[in-house]
Design a protein around this motif. Structure first.
Motif, PDB file in Angstrom:
ATOM      1  N   LEU A  95      64.686 -31.852   4.690  1.00 43.55           N
ATOM      2  CA  LEU A  95      65.246 -33.004   3.979  1.00 43.55           C
ATOM      3  C   LEU A  95      65.542 -34.161   4.930  1.00 43.55           C
ATOM      4  O   LEU A  95      65.279 -35.328   4.613  1.00 43.55           O
ATOM      5  CB  LEU A  95      66.538 -32.594   3.263  1.00 43.55           C
ATOM      6  N   GLN A  96      66.101 -33.844   6.096  1.00 43.51           N
ATOM      7  CA  GLN A  96      66.413 -34.882   7.072  1.00 43.51           C
ATOM      8  C   GLN A  96      65.140 -35.563   7.569  1.00 43.51           C
ATOM      9  O   GLN A  96      65.115 -36.781   7.796  1.00 43.51           O
ATOM     10  CB  GLN A  96      67.200 -34.291   8.231  1.00 43.51           C
ATOM     11  N   ALA A  97      64.090 -34.764   7.750  1.00 42.06           N
ATOM     12  CA  ALA A  97      62.815 -35.335   8.185  1.00 42.06           C
ATOM     13  C   ALA A  97      62.281 -36.311   7.138  1.00 42.06           C
ATOM     14  O   ALA A  97      61.701 -37.348   7.468  1.00 42.06           O
ATOM     15  CB  ALA A  97      61.804 -34.225   8.441  1.00 42.06           C
ATOM     16  N   ARG A  98      62.506 -35.971   5.846  1.00 42.46           N
ATOM     17  CA  ARG A  98      62.060 -36.868   4.775  1.00 42.46           C
ATOM     18  C   ARG A  98      62.788 -38.204   4.823  1.00 42.46           C
ATOM     19  O   ARG A  98      62.239 -39.238   4.473  1.00 42.46           O
ATOM     20  CB  ARG A  98      62.299 -36.209   3.413  1.00 42.46           C
ATOM     21  N   ASP A  99      64.055 -38.195   5.289  1.00 43.87           N
ATOM     22  CA  ASP A  99      64.828 -39.433   5.362  1.00 43.87           C
ATOM     23  C   ASP A  99      64.227 -40.430   6.347  1.00 43.87           C
ATOM     24  O   ASP A  99      64.440 -41.643   6.225  1.00 43.87           O
ATOM     25  CB  ASP A  99      66.273 -39.123   5.777  1.00 43.87           C
ATOM     26  N   THR A 100      63.500 -39.933   7.358  1.00 45.96           N
ATOM     27  CA  THR A 100      62.911 -40.820   8.366  1.00 45.96           C
ATOM     28  C   THR A 100      61.554 -41.366   7.945  1.00 45.96           C
ATOM     29  O   THR A 100      61.033 -42.278   8.594  1.00 45.96           O
ATOM     30  CB  THR A 100      62.743 -40.081   9.713  1.00 45.96           C
ATOM     31  N   VAL A 101      61.000 -40.817   6.877  1.00 42.55           N
ATOM     32  CA  VAL A 101      59.656 -41.231   6.465  1.00 42.55           C
ATOM     33  C   VAL A 101      59.564 -42.735   6.193  1.00 42.55           C
ATOM     34  O   VAL A 101      58.628 -43.403   6.675  1.00 42.55           O
ATOM     35  CB  VAL A 101      59.196 -40.422   5.231  1.00 42.55           C
ATOM     36  N   PRO A 102      60.486 -43.348   5.444  1.00 40.81           N
ATOM     37  CA  PRO A 102      60.378 -44.800   5.212  1.00 40.81           C
ATOM     38  C   PRO A 102      60.425 -45.623   6.503  1.00 40.81           C
ATOM     39  O   PRO A 102      59.715 -46.624   6.629  1.00 40.81           O
ATOM     40  CB  PRO A 102      61.599 -45.109   4.328  1.00 40.81           C
ATOM     41  N   VAL A 103      61.274 -45.209   7.460  1.00 44.90           N
ATOM     42  CA  VAL A 103      61.367 -45.934   8.731  1.00 44.90           C
ATOM     43  C   VAL A 103      60.065 -45.814   9.513  1.00 44.90           C
ATOM     44  O   VAL A 103      59.556 -46.810  10.055  1.00 44.90           O
ATOM     45  CB  VAL A 103      62.547 -45.394   9.582  1.00 44.90           C
ATOM     46  N   ILE A 104      59.522 -44.609   9.559  1.00 43.54           N
ATOM     47  CA  ILE A 104      58.256 -44.393  10.268  1.00 43.54           C
ATOM     48  C   ILE A 104      57.143 -45.216   9.625  1.00 43.54           C
ATOM     49  O   ILE A 104      56.320 -45.833  10.317  1.00 43.54           O
ATOM     50  CB  ILE A 104      57.892 -42.891  10.274  1.00 43.54           C
ATOM     51  N   ARG A 105      57.124 -45.242   8.280  1.00 41.01           N
ATOM     52  CA  ARG A 105      56.086 -46.009   7.579  1.00 41.01           C
ATOM     53  C   ARG A 105      56.219 -47.505   7.901  1.00 41.01           C
ATOM     54  O   ARG A 105      55.214 -48.184   8.162  1.00 41.01           O
ATOM     55  CB  ARG A 105      56.205 -45.775   6.076  1.00 41.01           C
ATOM     56  N   SER A 106      57.450 -48.022   7.910  1.00 43.16           N
ATOM     57  CA  SER A 106      57.665 -49.440   8.225  1.00 43.16           C
ATOM     58  C   SER A 106      57.257 -49.749   9.659  1.00 43.16           C
ATOM     59  O   SER A 106      56.674 -50.805   9.946  1.00 43.16           O
ATOM     60  CB  SER A 106      59.140 -49.796   8.023  1.00 43.16           C
TER      61      SER A 106
END
Length: 416
Positions: free
Chosen positions: A331-342
């Motif tokens: 779940l925590q890894a999913r939280d970083t997905v938008p930042v990584i995409r940006s």
């Protein structure tokens, strides 16, 4: 945020549980109604004889509590004392424990896993199962398999069906001289039929709304099938009645039971009601010649099997605790997905801009080696401009934190 809220045999008596139960035919409508009327992103409903639980991804569980009370036309204050609410990580742990049979009335029973899979299937069909809940349930099934294969949690299990046979043998000297009537033809009745018919009863009858399905079950035990509307006529001929249907209203009322006892000349009748809501009116249990047991009554019988499984329970809890941490990491890894995409999108925009600039220089006849050198310098400067400027402007503890983060992000080492 993942939430679980519900009511079960630990938190509430049968009289309360049956008021918030969902029949299988209502689940699709309930899921659609909840997601349409409330800000709930994902939801699945697990409703069995022992529990009604709502698993959801939402900002707050309060709106779901209000919806549950309104949907069943029950005052919130009436059910609130019996409701439990779990958020992360307890919601994840609860799902794993339920799937593994650790939260069941009969510790380690496997039936709940199939019921949970049915709940997931209905949510998928209704379009209410998103990424988070899908992953949660898949992990739950995986954990249940691990618990069952690596511990003795299912050893020497005392099932509800076996408990029913045990109680019947307290009333009658021998089941092989008794006539048994099964009402319903679902999974629970099939389990009960297997246990009771192993004692070679004198007669077996199956009453079901769909006669063909009832007949298929009855023929396994050399019995016969009847329609539900024939119950009043046939019930007096049976000594044992086991009922578990999905009917929202009682099938056997006080009047029908009184007429059956009178026709039997007050010979005792043993009745088990495994349905939620109940198939047999509560008042039937007050009759002198009727021995009526519900799912809560059977809990006293299965309690004796708990001690032998305590060591396995401890092992299972350790496995679950470890798998909860794994899921929280996901779940925590999913939280970083938008930042990584940006971050990647920004880098890609810079790359495309510099490629276009380099191509224009080449078109003008600039030497390729100079264009490449110029491209690499401009690309490096633009990519590092924002983090460099942020580090330079930072002060005090913020600067130290940013420096540590930069060293970790870019794999820097002292002296480099």
């Amino acid at each position: 945020m993942i939430f679980t809220l519900g009511i079960n045999h630990h938190s509430a008596p049968l009289a309360i549980r049956e008021r918030v139960a969902f029949g299988a035919e209502k689940l699709h409508h309930a899921l659609a109604d909840l997601t349409r009327s409330q800000p709930v992103k994902e939801v699945a409903i697990l409703s069995t004889c022992n529990r009604t639980e709502i698993y959801c991804a939402a900002e707050t569980p309060e709106v779901v509590v209000d919806w549950l009370a309104q949907y069943h036309q029950v005052a919130r204050d009436e059910i609130a004392p019996y409701l439990y609410t779990h958020d992360q990580p307890e919601a994840i742990r609860h799902a794993f424990r339920v799937a593994s049979g650790l939260d069941s009335m009969v510790i380690g029973e496997p039936q709940i896993l199939g019921q949970m899979k049915d709940a997931v299937r209905v949510a998928e069909e209704s379009g209410t199962l998103g990424t988070q809940l899908h992953k949660l349930f898949q992990r739950s099934f995986s954990v249940a398999k691990e618990v069952r294969s690596t511990t003795a949690i299912g050893a020497n299990i005392v099932s509800m069906a076996a408990a029913g046979v045990h109680l019947a043998e307290r009333i009658f000297e021998s089941i092989d001289s008794q006539r048994i009537l099964f009402i319903g033809a679902g999974e629970m009745i099939e389990l009960c039929a297997a246990h009771f018919c192993a004692r070679q009863p004198k007669q077996v009858t199956v009453a079901n709304r769909t006669v063909e399905r009832g007949r298929a079950l009855a023929e396994r035990y050399n019995g016969h099938a009847i329609r539900l509307d024939e119950l009043g006529e046939h019930m007096p001929q049976h000594d044992i009645v086991v009922s578990c249907t999905a009917s929202p209203l009682p099938i056997i009322g006080l009047g029908m039971a009184e007429r059956a006892i009178k026709a039997r000349r007050h010979r005792p009748m043993f009745m088990i009601d495994l349905a939620v809501p109940r198939d047999i009116e509560e008042e039937v249990g007050d009759l002198d010649d009727v021995f009526l047991y519900t799912v809560d009554d059977l809990a006293q019988v299965v309690e004796s099997g708990l001690e032998s499984r305590q060591a396995a329970v401890i092992e299972a809890e350790d496995i679950i605790a470890s798998r909860v941490q794994d899921f929280l990491g996901w779940l925590q890894a999913r939280d970083t997905v938008p930042v990584i995409r940006s971050l990647r999108d920004a880098a890609e925009r810079v790359r495309r801009h510099e490629i276009e600039h380099a191509l224009k220089l080449l078109a003008k006849g600039e030497p390729a080696d100079k264009v490449l050198e110029h491209l690499s310098q401009r690309l490096t400067n633009k990519l590092l401009h924002a983090p460099t400027q942020t580090l330079n402007l930072a002060e005090g503890s913020e600067r130290a934190d940013l420096q540590a983060a930069a060293a970790r992000l870019f794999h820097l080492h002292s002296g480099e």
